[in-house]
Design a protein around this motif. Structure first.
Motif, PDB file in Angstrom:
ATOM      1  N   LEU A  15       0.771  -1.215  -0.120  1.00  0.00           N
ATOM      2  CA  LEU A  15      -0.057  -0.149   0.077  1.00  0.00           C
ATOM      3  C   LEU A  15       0.941   1.169   0.039  1.00  0.00           C
ATOM      4  CD1 LEU A  15      -2.735   1.273   0.172  1.00  0.00           C
ATOM      5  CD2 LEU A  15      -2.683   1.137   2.491  1.00  0.00           C
ATOM      6  N   GLY A  16       1.862   1.308   0.688  1.00  0.00           N
ATOM      7  CA  GLY A  16       2.597   2.487   0.744  1.00  0.00           C
ATOM      8  C   GLY A  16       3.561   2.520  -0.404  1.00  0.00           C
ATOM      9  N   GLU A  17       4.102   1.671  -1.198  1.00  0.00           N
ATOM     10  CA  GLU A  17       4.466   1.631  -2.510  1.00  0.00           C
ATOM     11  C   GLU A  17       3.553   2.071  -3.448  1.00  0.00           C
ATOM     12  OE1 GLU A  17       6.052  -2.123  -3.223  1.00  0.00           O
ATOM     13  OE2 GLU A  17       7.296  -2.098  -1.609  1.00  0.00           O
ATOM     14  N   ALA A  18       2.425   1.741  -3.584  1.00  0.00           N
ATOM     15  CA  ALA A  18       1.278   2.091  -4.225  1.00  0.00           C
ATOM     16  C   ALA A  18       0.855   3.589  -3.890  1.00  0.00           C
ATOM     17  CB  ALA A  18      -0.105   1.409  -4.183  1.00  0.00           C
ATOM     18  N   GLN A  19       0.660   4.088  -2.781  1.00  0.00           N
ATOM     19  CA  GLN A  19       0.706   5.503  -2.689  1.00  0.00           C
ATOM     20  C   GLN A  19       1.769   6.452  -2.986  1.00  0.00           C
ATOM     21  OE1 GLN A  19      -0.084   5.262   1.625  1.00  0.00           O
ATOM     22  NE2 GLN A  19      -2.228   5.433   1.359  1.00  0.00           N
ATOM     23  N   ALA A  20       2.982   5.842  -2.907  1.00  0.00           N
ATOM     24  CA  ALA A  20       4.121   6.681  -3.365  1.00  0.00           C
ATOM     25  C   ALA A  20       4.136   6.839  -4.767  1.00  0.00           C
ATOM     26  CB  ALA A  20       5.172   6.084  -2.915  1.00  0.00           C
ATOM     27  N   ALA A  21       3.800   5.790  -5.523  1.00  0.00           N
ATOM     28  CA  ALA A  21       3.945   5.836  -7.093  1.00  0.00           C
ATOM     29  C   ALA A  21       2.531   6.627  -7.581  1.00  0.00           C
ATOM     30  CB  ALA A  21       3.309   4.360  -7.697  1.00  0.00           C
ATOM     31  N   LEU A  22       1.406   6.748  -6.896  1.00  0.00           N
ATOM     32  CA  LEU A  22       0.342   7.528  -7.179  1.00  0.00           C
ATOM     33  C   LEU A  22       0.769   8.996  -6.827  1.00  0.00           C
ATOM     34  CD1 LEU A  22      -2.697   8.062  -7.883  1.00  0.00           C
ATOM     35  CD2 LEU A  22      -3.306   7.635  -5.728  1.00  0.00           C
ATOM     36  N   LEU A  23       1.345   9.390  -5.684  1.00  0.00           N
ATOM     37  CA  LEU A  23       2.118  10.706  -5.422  1.00  0.00           C
ATOM     38  C   LEU A  23       3.070  11.025  -6.817  1.00  0.00           C
ATOM     39  CD1 LEU A  23       2.060  13.233  -3.487  1.00  0.00           C
ATOM     40  CD2 LEU A  23       3.927  11.846  -2.308  1.00  0.00           C
ATOM     41  N   ARG A  24       3.769   9.999  -7.135  1.00  0.00           N
ATOM     42  CA  ARG A  24       4.952  10.670  -8.068  1.00  0.00           C
ATOM     43  C   ARG A  24       4.076  11.159  -9.153  1.00  0.00           C
ATOM     44  NH1 ARG A  24       7.828   6.385  -5.581  1.00  0.00           N
ATOM     45  NH2 ARG A  24       7.102   4.807  -7.226  1.00  0.00           N
ATOM     46  N   ARG A  25       2.863  10.047  -9.556  1.00  0.00           N
ATOM     47  CA  ARG A  25       2.397  10.319 -10.774  1.00  0.00           C
ATOM     48  C   ARG A  25       1.650  11.687 -10.845  1.00  0.00           C
ATOM     49  NH1 ARG A  25      -2.584   6.875 -13.378  1.00  0.00           N
ATOM     50  NH2 ARG A  25      -3.016   8.220 -15.302  1.00  0.00           N
TER      51      ARG A  25
END
Length: 129
Positions: A15-25
């Protein structure tokens, strides 16, 4: 239980990785818009927001820990008081058997009356046999 915690950590990491990827996008998309902020500025704001949320969560955990410590302290005190009340009862041992007031007690039979054993030889001399 250990397996459940391991799986929960895995899910949290994903979940943390997904949130970080979404934030970068989102930050990258925002920087592409006319007049948009730079990716670095958007990520800095997100980091500051995450740090504020983390500080709030830490304060909540500290408060819950303090409450738990108080409850455990109270529980230990109650257990200590209960042990102090129970100890005299345990030291006294079991209560003696009650004698019935309506039926007279009968004398106990001779120690060897119901046994096929012979009394020890010293007892026979005392009884005159």
């Amino acid at each position: 239980v250990a397996e459940m915690w391991r799986r929960a950590r895995e899910v949290a990491a994903e979940l943390g990785e997904a949130q970080a990827a979404l934030l970068r996008r989102r930050c990258t998309e925002a920087s592409l818009l006319p007049g948009g902020r730079t990716t670095a500025a958007a990520m800095r704001e997100a980091l500051e927001s995450a740090e504020a949320q983390e500080a709030k969560n830490c304060a909540e955990v500290a408060d819950a820990t303090a409450r738990l410590a108080g409850v455990l302290s109270e529980q230990r005190e109650l257990q200590r008081r209960l042990a102090a009340v129970e100890d005299p009862l345990l030291l006294a041992g079991p209560a003696p058997p009650r004698m019935s007031a309506s039926a007279p007690s009968e004398p106990s039979p001779a120690p060897y009356a119901h046994s096929h054993r012979r009394p020890p030889s010293g007892l026979g001399v005392l009884r005159g046999s």
